[in-house]
Scaffold this motif. Structure first.
Motif, PDB file in Angstrom:
ATOM      1  N   VAL A 120      12.635  38.503  67.384  1.00  0.00           N
ATOM      2  CA  VAL A 120      13.078  36.520  66.824  1.00  0.00           C
ATOM      3  C   VAL A 120      11.540  36.318  66.000  1.00  0.00           C
ATOM      4  O   VAL A 120      10.507  36.523  66.890  1.00  0.00           O
ATOM      5  CB  VAL A 120      12.714  35.805  68.019  1.00  0.00           C
ATOM      6  N   ASP A 126      11.494  31.014  71.201  1.00  0.00           N
ATOM      7  CA  ASP A 126      11.677  32.570  71.100  1.00  0.00           C
ATOM      8  C   ASP A 126      10.716  33.615  70.419  1.00  0.00           C
ATOM      9  O   ASP A 126      11.026  34.724  70.578  1.00  0.00           O
ATOM     10  CB  ASP A 126      13.140  32.105  71.131  1.00  0.00           C
ATOM     11  N   LYS A 129      10.235  37.386  70.706  1.00  0.00           N
ATOM     12  CA  LYS A 129      10.229  37.230  71.930  1.00  0.00           C
ATOM     13  C   LYS A 129      11.909  38.855  71.134  1.00  0.00           C
ATOM     14  O   LYS A 129      12.569  38.558  70.719  1.00  0.00           O
ATOM     15  CB  LYS A 129      12.000  36.285  72.485  1.00  0.00           C
ATOM     16  N   LEU A 131      15.400  41.144  71.080  1.00  0.00           N
ATOM     17  CA  LEU A 131      16.396  41.083  71.718  1.00  0.00           C
ATOM     18  C   LEU A 131      17.199  41.854  72.443  1.00  0.00           C
ATOM     19  O   LEU A 131      16.660  43.364  72.218  1.00  0.00           O
ATOM     20  CB  LEU A 131      17.388  40.313  70.955  1.00  0.00           C
TER      21      LEU A 131
END
Length: 131
Positions: A120, A126, A129, A131
């Protein structure tokens, strides 16, 4: 990894492709691109000479950045690319490019990118982050 939010940004935004060879980074914007139903990223090769050489000499490693300029939602995708010069993906890009440029340009091939990591880049809680 490639959830609907990632796919939406990828389908609606320009992409920047980043490659590197011998410590020399290269980044280019691309407009002829898509996400396949099985989650691969495909890019039509119109002016990607340096990018193609870099992936051929760097085990296919590539990074893609895409973001929505209005919402700032964005993602970086890291993965491996393979280059193809024939097949249905290449045929599709050839038709798109030739139509857009009134046959003054064509797609010479396509990159098929297998995502390995999605990060991200949206400036919120986020950010960074995986995923």
């Amino acid at each position: 990894m490639m959830n609907e939010n990632v796919v939406k940004v990828l389908k609606e935004s320009m992409w920047d492709l980043a490659t590197c060879k011998d410590g020399e980074p290269n980044v280019v914007p691309v407009a002829f691109k898509d996400v396949t139903d099985d989650g691969k990223l495909v890019v039509g090769d119109v002016f990607l000479e340096t990018t193609i050489r870099n992936i051929q000499d760097n085990d296919g490693r590539i990074a893609i950045s895409a973001y929505n300029a209005n919402t700032l939602k964005g993602y970086q995708i890291k993965g491996r690319a393979e280059y193809v010069t024939s097949g249905p993906i290449v045929d599709t890009f050839k038709a798109l490019v030739e139509k857009m440029f009134n046959n003054a340009a064509t797609a010479k091939g396509a990159m098929i990118i297998t995502p390995e990591k999605v990060i991200v880049t949206t400036p919120d809680a986020d950010n960074k982050k995986i995923l």
